[in-house]
Motif scaffolding. Structure first.
Motif, PDB file in Angstrom:
ATOM      1  N   ASN A  48       3.915  -1.522   2.780  1.00  0.00           N
ATOM      2  CA  ASN A  48       4.684  -2.770   2.822  1.00  0.00           C
ATOM      3  C   ASN A  48       5.110  -3.155   1.410  1.00  0.00           C
ATOM      4  O   ASN A  48       4.313  -3.094   0.485  1.00  0.00           O
ATOM      5  CB  ASN A  48       3.838  -3.919   3.384  1.00  0.00           C
ATOM      6  CG  ASN A  48       3.629  -3.801   4.879  1.00  0.00           C
ATOM      7  OD1 ASN A  48       2.533  -3.976   5.360  1.00  0.00           O
ATOM      8  ND2 ASN A  48       4.671  -3.504   5.612  1.00  0.00           N
ATOM      9  N   GLY A  49       6.370  -3.539   1.298  1.00  0.00           N
ATOM     10  CA  GLY A  49       6.836  -4.046   0.012  1.00  0.00           C
ATOM     11  C   GLY A  49       7.147  -2.978  -1.013  1.00  0.00           C
ATOM     12  O   GLY A  49       7.406  -3.281  -2.174  1.00  0.00           O
ATOM     13  N   LYS A  52      11.388   0.216   0.476  1.00  0.00           N
ATOM     14  CA  LYS A  52      12.081   1.138   1.381  1.00  0.00           C
ATOM     15  C   LYS A  52      13.343   0.500   1.959  1.00  0.00           C
ATOM     16  O   LYS A  52      14.431   1.076   1.900  1.00  0.00           O
ATOM     17  CB  LYS A  52      11.163   1.543   2.543  1.00  0.00           C
ATOM     18  CG  LYS A  52       9.834   2.141   2.129  1.00  0.00           C
ATOM     19  CD  LYS A  52       9.021   2.581   3.337  1.00  0.00           C
ATOM     20  CE  LYS A  52       8.533   1.439   4.221  1.00  0.00           C
ATOM     21  NZ  LYS A  52       7.564   0.540   3.567  1.00  0.00           N
ATOM     22  N   THR A  53      13.177  -0.679   2.532  1.00  0.00           N
ATOM     23  CA  THR A  53      14.313  -1.342   3.162  1.00  0.00           C
ATOM     24  C   THR A  53      15.389  -1.667   2.132  1.00  0.00           C
ATOM     25  O   THR A  53      16.582  -1.453   2.365  1.00  0.00           O
ATOM     26  CB  THR A  53      13.847  -2.641   3.858  1.00  0.00           C
ATOM     27  OG1 THR A  53      12.890  -2.295   4.856  1.00  0.00           O
ATOM     28  CG2 THR A  53      14.996  -3.368   4.494  1.00  0.00           C
ATOM     29  N   THR A  54      14.957  -2.155   0.989  1.00  0.00           N
ATOM     30  CA  THR A  54      15.911  -2.507  -0.063  1.00  0.00           C
ATOM     31  C   THR A  54      16.737  -1.289  -0.466  1.00  0.00           C
ATOM     32  O   THR A  54      17.954  -1.368  -0.600  1.00  0.00           O
ATOM     33  CB  THR A  54      15.152  -3.065  -1.279  1.00  0.00           C
ATOM     34  OG1 THR A  54      14.307  -4.128  -0.839  1.00  0.00           O
ATOM     35  CG2 THR A  54      16.111  -3.575  -2.327  1.00  0.00           C
ATOM     36  N   GLN A  93      15.412  -2.205  10.177  1.00  0.00           N
ATOM     37  CA  GLN A  93      14.006  -2.404  10.531  1.00  0.00           C
ATOM     38  C   GLN A  93      13.887  -3.372  11.714  1.00  0.00           C
ATOM     39  O   GLN A  93      13.027  -3.230  12.561  1.00  0.00           O
ATOM     40  CB  GLN A  93      13.259  -2.951   9.316  1.00  0.00           C
ATOM     41  CG  GLN A  93      11.767  -3.043   9.511  1.00  0.00           C
ATOM     42  CD  GLN A  93      11.046  -3.295   8.194  1.00  0.00           C
ATOM     43  OE1 GLN A  93      11.656  -3.347   7.123  1.00  0.00           O
ATOM     44  NE2 GLN A  93       9.747  -3.454   8.261  1.00  0.00           N
ATOM     45  N   GLU A 170      12.073   2.417   9.494  1.00  0.00           N
ATOM     46  CA  GLU A 170      10.852   2.304  10.293  1.00  0.00           C
ATOM     47  C   GLU A 170      11.159   2.340  11.795  1.00  0.00           C
ATOM     48  O   GLU A 170      10.905   1.365  12.513  1.00  0.00           O
ATOM     49  CB  GLU A 170      10.082   1.033   9.921  1.00  0.00           C
ATOM     50  CG  GLU A 170       9.736   1.030   8.447  1.00  0.00           C
ATOM     51  CD  GLU A 170       8.648   0.021   8.095  1.00  0.00           C
ATOM     52  OE1 GLU A 170       7.936  -0.436   8.998  1.00  0.00           O
ATOM     53  OE2 GLU A 170       8.507  -0.286   6.896  1.00  0.00           O
TER      54      GLU A 170
HETATM   55  N1  LIG Z   1      16.121 -10.810  -0.103  1.00  0.00           N
HETATM   56  C1  LIG Z   1      15.047 -10.720  -0.900  1.00  0.00           C
HETATM   57  N2  LIG Z   1      14.794 -11.674  -1.820  1.00  0.00           N
HETATM   58  C2  LIG Z   1      13.732 -11.588  -2.655  1.00  0.00           C
HETATM   59  N3  LIG Z   1      12.835 -10.590  -2.635  1.00  0.00           N
HETATM   60  C3  LIG Z   1      13.016  -9.605  -1.746  1.00  0.00           C
HETATM   61  C4  LIG Z   1      14.130  -9.617  -0.823  1.00  0.00           C
HETATM   62  N4  LIG Z   1      14.059  -8.511  -0.063  1.00  0.00           N
HETATM   63  C5  LIG Z   1      12.963  -7.836  -0.468  1.00  0.00           C
HETATM   64  N5  LIG Z   1      12.326  -8.487  -1.478  1.00  0.00           N
HETATM   65  C6  LIG Z   1      11.135  -8.020  -2.172  1.00  0.00           C
HETATM   66  O1  LIG Z   1      11.374  -6.707  -2.601  1.00  0.00           O
HETATM   67  C7  LIG Z   1      10.227  -5.902  -2.426  1.00  0.00           C
HETATM   68  C8  LIG Z   1      10.560  -4.712  -1.549  1.00  0.00           C
HETATM   69  O2  LIG Z   1      10.855  -5.153  -0.246  1.00  0.00           O
HETATM   70  P1  LIG Z   1      11.319  -4.181   0.918  1.00  0.00           P
HETATM   71  O3  LIG Z   1      11.647  -5.015   2.091  1.00  0.00           O
HETATM   72  O4  LIG Z   1      12.360  -3.272   0.406  1.00  0.00           O
HETATM   73  O5  LIG Z   1       9.985  -3.351   1.198  1.00  0.00           O
HETATM   74  P2  LIG Z   1       9.681  -2.321   2.365  1.00  0.00           P
HETATM   75  O6  LIG Z   1       9.206  -1.090   1.703  1.00  0.00           O
HETATM   76  O7  LIG Z   1      10.837  -2.201   3.266  1.00  0.00           O
HETATM   77  O8  LIG Z   1       8.472  -3.029   3.098  1.00  0.00           O
HETATM   78  P3  LIG Z   1       8.077  -3.062   4.661  1.00  0.00           P
HETATM   79  O9  LIG Z   1       7.305  -1.826   4.928  1.00  0.00           O
HETATM   80  O10 LIG Z   1       7.226  -4.279   4.770  1.00  0.00           O
HETATM   81  O11 LIG Z   1       9.336  -3.177   5.442  1.00  0.00           O
HETATM   82  C9  LIG Z   1       9.155  -6.810  -1.856  1.00  0.00           C
HETATM   83  O12 LIG Z   1       8.342  -7.234  -2.914  1.00  0.00           O
HETATM   84  C10 LIG Z   1       9.934  -7.957  -1.268  1.00  0.00           C
HETATM   85  O13 LIG Z   1       9.169  -9.135  -1.339  1.00  0.00           O
END
Ligand SMILES: Nc1ncnc2c1ncn2[C@@H]1O[C@H](COP(=O)(O)OP(=O)(O)OP(=O)(O)O)[C@@H](O)[C@H]1O
Ligand SMILES: [Mg+2]
Lengths: 330, 272
Positions: A48-49, A52-54, A93, A170
């Motif tokens: 988590n975090g 990946k999504t970003t 996601q 995911e």
């Molecule tokens: N729109 C946003 N504004 C501020 N911070 C963000 C935003 N989107 C993501 N983050 C931060 O960027 C980081 C990466 O987030 P991301 O969603 O890409 O993780 P992830 O790997 O997809 O996690 P998960 O497995 O929970 O989906 C995290 O610390 C999150 O809090």
């Protein structure tokens, strides 16, 4: 398969260099390089975090790119987003379909938006509903869909334009084991049909099942990349987990295991339990026999693939849960 | 096993560098189709454009009629155009709130990922909302007639007034659309929209003659686009006259579009 829109020829589907994304004071993606070959299933593994999504959203033109560059079939994502959107099918996601519309109406809407004529959109919707086992539910509003049905419809919606590249964020999180298996089959078939797939997951076994290549990311950085076998080899192919009857003897058991295996295993003692990384699953029997002979009684024993947490521990020196804490602290 | 990638599709064609005007129009209408389905599924979206004309016309006529115009019948030619404008204004306030709610939903991520004109979702809801303004205008006029209003302008005058009202609703909706794109949440849009809607509708000639208002207020009232529209609608409905007021109303509404449509489109584009 003949794909829909035709990208420039070339064998690289996704190429990202030093990709960066900053949210206020969080560096969500911090200099990631990525190279996905045509026809590959590329898995992005991370807790988590991790970002990946970003990362996926930047590649799909849903988020602006703060630093570095990305190309999809050779086309620059930042400079020519409209062309990139014609090449990529995105399944996010969280299901991105309209709650108020029925399954069929959703697919027809997206088909129309993609430039299909009325009849073509209806026919494509019909085909996809049948292929994803949603024909019976086609005229129900998405509000009344189960999580698994939503996921399937969402994926179906991403395939309307027959994109040569498919992003799956995911795809199986929250699905029951059976639905999860079906999703895996679907993904495999997409690849057989000629698509390239970039997927993210939190599960090592999923990446192992599907991906030709895996990148492990943590706190916005890539910490490892390789084939599933290479990655697993770096942490041992399997893990033996035993739980001792007498938890005060954990240290004795650890010493014994080290003697039997001839090398120091990665031990994670927890409440009388030992996680023993094994290069060869057959060595599990040796360990169990040695424990029996030393009269170290056990309550449970299981051999399984290393968990993401263990991969993480081996690759980064910290647990995935630490990553969460760091995320908060950042 | 049947192939999952559909056999028909956007048939193999070269990549388009940008959407053409034709694509943009088709996509906007596809979006309007979606909005119409949603309206049909959630009839409560029509409460503001159905109940308000019924309630307000009856209420205002019986409460203010005697005081303002001497009799309820004499008040109808004044109040019906006023209610017409007010109902339409409420209807376009909802446009902004709904756009905001829509943008926060998951499906918007898909719209963003599709190779469509960025403006299409916005244009689609603007087209579909014309239906709401039409319903509001039609109902108000019908209620008035049922209560004994006999518009002197005849069919032509009433038709022109109806058209002007719908156009005014569409034009003023751009103000609320813009709010919808800049505010943080749907609630915020609602709050700000109320603060704009009340002065616009009450600081006008909608319900009472303006002669007794203080001078500074009269100045505001006279440049309020809502006043312009109401004046024009009165001229059309009651006299069937295409007066200068009609020209001013069209001009005023066009000015609103000229200022707020680009603002809305720009801040929307940043989110899309
Ligand atoms: N729109 C946003 N504004 C501020 N911070 C963000 C935003 N989107 C993501 N983050 C931060 O960027 C980081 C990466 O987030 P991301 O969603 O890409 O993780 P992830 O790997 O997809 O996690 P998960 O497995 O929970 O989906 C995290 O610390 C999150 O809090
Ligand atoms: Mg994510």
């Amino acid at each position: 398969m003949t794909t829909g829109p035709r990208p420039a020829v070339g064998s690289i589907a996704v190429e990202a260099t030093a990709l960066e994304k900053q949210f206020n004071n969080v560096r969500a993606v911090d200099g990631i390089d990525l190279c996905v070959r045509r026809g590959q299933v590329f898995g992005v593994l991370g807790p988590n975090g991790a970002g990946k999504t970003t990362m996926l959203k930047m590649l799909a033109t849903l988020l602006s790119i703060d630093g570095g560059s990305a190309r999809i079939f050779g086309i620059d994502v930042a400079a020519r987003p409209h062309e990139v959107r014609q090449l990529v099918g995105v399944t996010g996601q969280y299901a991105s379909v309209d709650e108020n519309l029925t399954g069929r109406e959703n697919l027809v809407l997206f088909g129309r938006l993609l430039g299909l004529p009325r009849k073509g959109a209806a026919q494509t919707a019909e085909e996809l509903l049948a292929a994803f086992g949603l024909a019976d539910a086609a005229d129900r509003q998405i509000k009344q869909f189960s999580g698994g049905m939503r996921r399937r419809l969402d994926l179906a919606a991403s395939l309307i334009s027959r994109p040569p590249l498919i992003f799956l964020d995911e795809p199986t999180t929250g699905l029951d084991p059976r639905t999860r298996g079906q999703m895996w089959d679907t993904i495999r078939q997409l690849v057989r049909d000629g698509a390239t797939v970039l997927l993210t997951t939190q599960y090592l076994d999923e990446a192992d099942q599907l991906a030709d290549r895996i990148a492990v990311i943590d706190r916005g950085k890539k910490v490892a990349e390789g084939t599933p076998d290479e990655l697993k080899a770096s942490v041992g192919n399997s893990t033996l987990h035993v739980r001792l009857e007498d938890r005060t003897r954990t240290a004795d058991a650890a010493a014994l295991v080290a003697r039997v295996l001839g090398e120091d295993p990665v031990l994670t003692p927890e409440a009388g339990g030992l996680n023993i990384a094994l290069a060869d699953a057959n060595r599990a029997a040796d360990v169990l026999i040695a424990l029996r002979q030393a009269e170290l009684g056990i309550t449970t024993a299981s051999v399984r693939q290393p968990s993401l947490d263990e991969v993480f521990l081996a690759l980064t020196g910290h647990h995935t849960s630490d990553a969460d804490q760091n995320e908060v602290a950042r | 096993m049947t192939p999952l990638l559909p056999t028909r599709g956007a048939a193999a064609r070269p990549l388009a560098p940008r959407p053409t005007l034709r694509d943009t129009i088709d996509q906007s209408f596809a979006m309007a189709w979606r909005a119409l389905i949603k309206m049909r599924r959630n009839p409560e979206q029509f409460f503001d454009v159905t109940l308000q004309p019924l309630l307000f016309t009856a209420m205002f006529t019986y409460i203010f009629g005697g005081a303002v115009a001497g009799s309820t019948a004499g008040y109808l030619p004044i109040i019906i155009p006023g209610i017409l404008a007010q109902t339409t204004l409420t209807a376009c306030m909802a446009t902004g709130i709904q756009l905001r709610e829509d943008m926060d939903k998951g499906v918007f991520d898909r719209f963003k990922s599709l190779p469509i004109a960025r403006i299409a979702p916005l244009a689609g809801s603007a087209i579909a909302d014309l239906l709401r303004y039409s319903i509001a205008a039609t109902l108000t006029i019908l209620v008035g007639i049922a209560m004994g209003y006999r518009p002197g302008g005849g069919i032509l005058g009433v038709g022109a007034a109806w058209l002007l009202t719908v156009f005014a609703g569409w034009a003023l909706a751009w103000v609320f659309t813009w709010l919808g794109t800049i505010a943080r949440s749907a609630q915020a849009v609602q709050g700000i929209s109320m603060m704009i809607m009340f002065p616009l509708s009450f600081l006008s000639n909608a319900f009472v003659p303006t002669q007794t208002m203080p001078g500074w207020l009269q100045t505001f009232v006279s440049i309020n686009p809502v006043t312009l529209v109401i004046q024009a609608v009165r001229d059309l409905m009651n006299d069937g006259a295409f007066t200068a007021n009609v020209g001013w109303a069209v001009l005023g509404c066009s000015a609103v579009v000229a200022v707020f449509a680009p603002l809305a489109v720009r801040s929307y584009g940043r989110k899309m």
